[in-house]
Write a protein that holds these residues in place. Structure first.
Motif, mmCIF file in Angstrom:
data_model
loop_
_atom_site.group_PDB
_atom_site.id
_atom_site.type_symbol
_atom_site.label_atom_id
_atom_site.label_comp_id
_atom_site.label_asym_id
_atom_site.label_seq_id
_atom_site.Cartn_x
_atom_site.Cartn_y
_atom_site.Cartn_z
ATOM 1 N N SER A 39 0.836 -1.201 0.000
ATOM 2 C CA SER A 39 0.000 0.000 0.000
ATOM 3 C C SER A 39 0.867 1.246 0.000
ATOM 4 O O SER A 39 1.988 1.256 0.527
ATOM 5 N N LEU A 40 0.310 2.300 -0.578
ATOM 6 C CA LEU A 40 0.945 3.611 -0.618
ATOM 7 C C LEU A 40 -0.105 4.619 -0.167
ATOM 8 O O LEU A 40 -1.202 4.669 -0.734
ATOM 9 N N ALA A 41 0.222 5.411 0.850
ATOM 10 C CA ALA A 41 -0.747 6.329 1.437
ATOM 11 C C ALA A 41 -0.220 7.754 1.407
ATOM 12 O O ALA A 41 0.985 8.000 1.540
ATOM 13 N N SER A 42 -1.146 8.694 1.265
ATOM 14 C CA SER A 42 -0.829 10.115 1.341
ATOM 15 C C SER A 42 -1.973 10.808 2.063
ATOM 16 O O SER A 42 -3.139 10.436 1.887
ATOM 17 N N GLY A 43 -1.639 11.808 2.886
ATOM 18 C CA GLY A 43 -2.710 12.466 3.609
ATOM 19 C C GLY A 43 -2.224 13.621 4.459
ATOM 20 O O GLY A 43 -1.121 14.149 4.267
ATOM 21 N N TRP A 44 -3.061 13.993 5.406
ATOM 22 C CA TRP A 44 -2.809 15.127 6.293
ATOM 23 C C TRP A 44 -3.191 14.723 7.708
ATOM 24 O O TRP A 44 -4.238 14.104 7.928
ATOM 25 N N GLU A 45 -2.331 15.049 8.689
ATOM 26 C CA GLU A 45 -2.664 14.789 10.086
ATOM 27 C C GLU A 45 -2.556 16.074 10.885
ATOM 28 O O GLU A 45 -1.562 16.793 10.803
ATOM 29 N N ASP A 46 -3.585 16.334 11.661
ATOM 30 C CA ASP A 46 -3.655 17.494 12.535
ATOM 31 C C ASP A 46 -3.219 17.089 13.938
ATOM 32 O O ASP A 46 -3.581 16.015 14.429
ATOM 33 N N ASN A 47 -2.427 17.940 14.574
ATOM 34 C CA ASN A 47 -1.965 17.704 15.950
ATOM 35 C C ASN A 47 -1.279 16.341 16.087
ATOM 36 O O ASN A 47 -1.688 15.486 16.877
ATOM 37 N N ILE A 48 -0.233 16.150 15.315
ATOM 38 C CA ILE A 48 0.541 14.904 15.337
ATOM 39 C C ILE A 48 1.074 14.614 16.736
ATOM 40 O O ILE A 48 1.136 13.467 17.176
ATOM 41 N N THR A 49 1.477 15.669 17.437
ATOM 42 C CA THR A 49 2.122 15.522 18.745
ATOM 43 C C THR A 49 1.126 15.345 19.887
ATOM 44 O O THR A 49 1.547 15.191 21.032
ATOM 45 N N ARG A 50 -0.173 15.376 19.587
ATOM 46 C CA ARG A 50 -1.214 15.313 20.617
ATOM 47 C C ARG A 50 -1.010 16.413 21.656
ATOM 48 O O ARG A 50 -1.278 16.236 22.835
ATOM 49 N N GLY A 51 -0.516 17.559 21.183
ATOM 50 C CA GLY A 51 -0.300 18.699 22.060
ATOM 51 C C GLY A 51 -1.612 19.251 22.585
ATOM 52 O O GLY A 51 -2.643 19.195 21.913
ATOM 53 N N PHE A 52 -1.591 19.816 23.794
ATOM 54 C CA PHE A 52 -2.825 20.272 24.428
ATOM 55 C C PHE A 52 -3.016 21.779 24.353
ATOM 56 O O PHE A 52 -4.025 22.292 24.813
ATOM 57 N N SER A 53 -2.079 22.508 23.781
ATOM 58 C CA SER A 53 -2.272 23.938 23.544
ATOM 59 C C SER A 53 -1.875 24.243 22.102
ATOM 60 O O SER A 53 -1.148 23.476 21.469
ATOM 61 N N GLY A 54 -2.355 25.402 21.600
ATOM 62 C CA GLY A 54 -2.139 25.723 20.200
ATOM 63 C C GLY A 54 -0.685 25.747 19.788
ATOM 64 O O GLY A 54 -0.320 25.283 18.701
ATOM 65 N N SER A 55 0.190 26.269 20.654
ATOM 66 C CA SER A 55 1.609 26.367 20.305
ATOM 67 C C SER A 55 2.302 25.016 20.253
ATOM 68 O O SER A 55 3.377 24.880 19.670
ATOM 69 N N ASP A 56 1.694 23.986 20.854
ATOM 70 C CA ASP A 56 2.301 22.654 20.891
ATOM 71 C C ASP A 56 1.735 21.722 19.818
ATOM 72 O O ASP A 56 2.168 20.576 19.703
#
Length: 310
Positions: A39-56
């Protein structure tokens, strides 16, 4: 490259075992009842770091490639055993410190109750996987056991649900100089946040169109822990975190916190066949995380996956 120099003997031997199992499963797929998928996948992930504030919170496009193979053994008329293995690589264009290489080997015993396509099925599975990322503090082994039940309701609808237990064990623990971090006076904590467990309850519902398209809706409830990454100082978390480590993905400017959490993950997937052996999947998932001493926050992911069975 999958690195083993410098690791403890038990981890090196486990890495060798994973490679051996993976090679055996892929080799076996050339025989009857075997399979080999790429398989070959392409996409977008939001908040990869699971940060709890906007700057993280870091977002990024990603690419992924994987190869999986295995073999089904028919033990009795209604009992089968599946041995499988997979290798995958996941890369983020904006946060390359989170690029991940994974090897997994798993075994599943399946029991069918009755004859025909509408008979219910019960499965019991176990797996062991290894994740490698930049640095070492995020490297881990992941063990899982799963009990699942599935049944085709009619020609179009199929239901699946069950529970699993995941245990994560880090293996590159490093000393943390807490005195060098702001607002961390007197902080002493275990320094391997990749040591944790999750209890997972899951369910999914499939609908197959007459055209062969397959639409799936799924939900997971996860009770256990989350490992967010945040820029210090976060003084309250030094008190409440179960473990801490400097995050190598951000040139050691952020800290990994192991926090007790409860999460809900909602997902949908549309699989469109391209031929007898190929399909393209459009997948979306949304996760709501409720972490102790942090509160509720989210992340989501969208991907397009091209899958081919050799």
């Amino acid at each position: 490259m999958f690195r083993t120099p410098g690791c403890k003997n038990q981890f090196c031997s486990r890495s060798g075992l994973l490679f051996g199992l993976l090679f055996a499963f892929v080799s076996a797929s050339a025989n009857a009842n075997g399979f080999l998928d790429g398989s070959l996948a392409s996409g977008w992930e939001d908040n990869i770091t699971r940060g709890f504030s906007g700057s993280d919170q870091h977002n990024s496009p990603f690419l992924g490639v994987s190869l999986s193979g295995g073999k089904l053994y028919q033990l009795r008329t209604n009992t089968s055993l599946v041995l499988a293995g997979s290798a995958s690589y996941h890369t983020f264009s904006s946060v390359q410190g989170l690029n991940r290489f994974n090897l997994t080997a798993d075994v599943s015993l399946q029991q069918k109750f009755g004859l025909g396509p509408y008979s219910p099925r019960l499965s019991l599975g176990a797996s062991i996987g290894r994740d490698e990322l930049k640095g070492g503090e995020r490297d881990r082994y992941l063990y899982a056991v799963e009990l699942g039940f599935s049944k085709r309701l009619n020609q179009s609808w199929n239901v699946n649900f069950g529970a699993s237990r995941e245990t994560s064990r880090g293996f590159n623990e490093r000393d943390v100089n807490f005195s060098s971090l702001p607002n961390a006076t007197g902080a002493t904590r275990p320094t391997d946040p990749m040591d944790y467990y999750n209890n997972i309850f899951f369910g999914s519902l499939d609908y197959e169109f007459a055209s062969g398209w397959l639409l799936t809706g799924s939900h997971q409830t996860i009770d256990g822990y989350i490992v967010p990454s945040a820029v210090p100082p976060v003084a309250s978390l030094f008190k409440h975190a179960k473990a801490l480590a400097i995050d190598p993905a951000f040139s050691r400017l952020q800290v990994l916190y192991l926090l007790k959490s409860r999460s809900s993950v909602w997902g949908t997937n549309l699989s469109v066949p391209l031929g007898a052996d190929s399909a393209v999947d459009f997948a979306y998932s949304w996760q709501d995380i409720d972490a102790d001493h942090v509160g509720s926050y989210q992340n989501f992911q969208f991907s397009i996956n091209l899958i081919h069975r050799f």
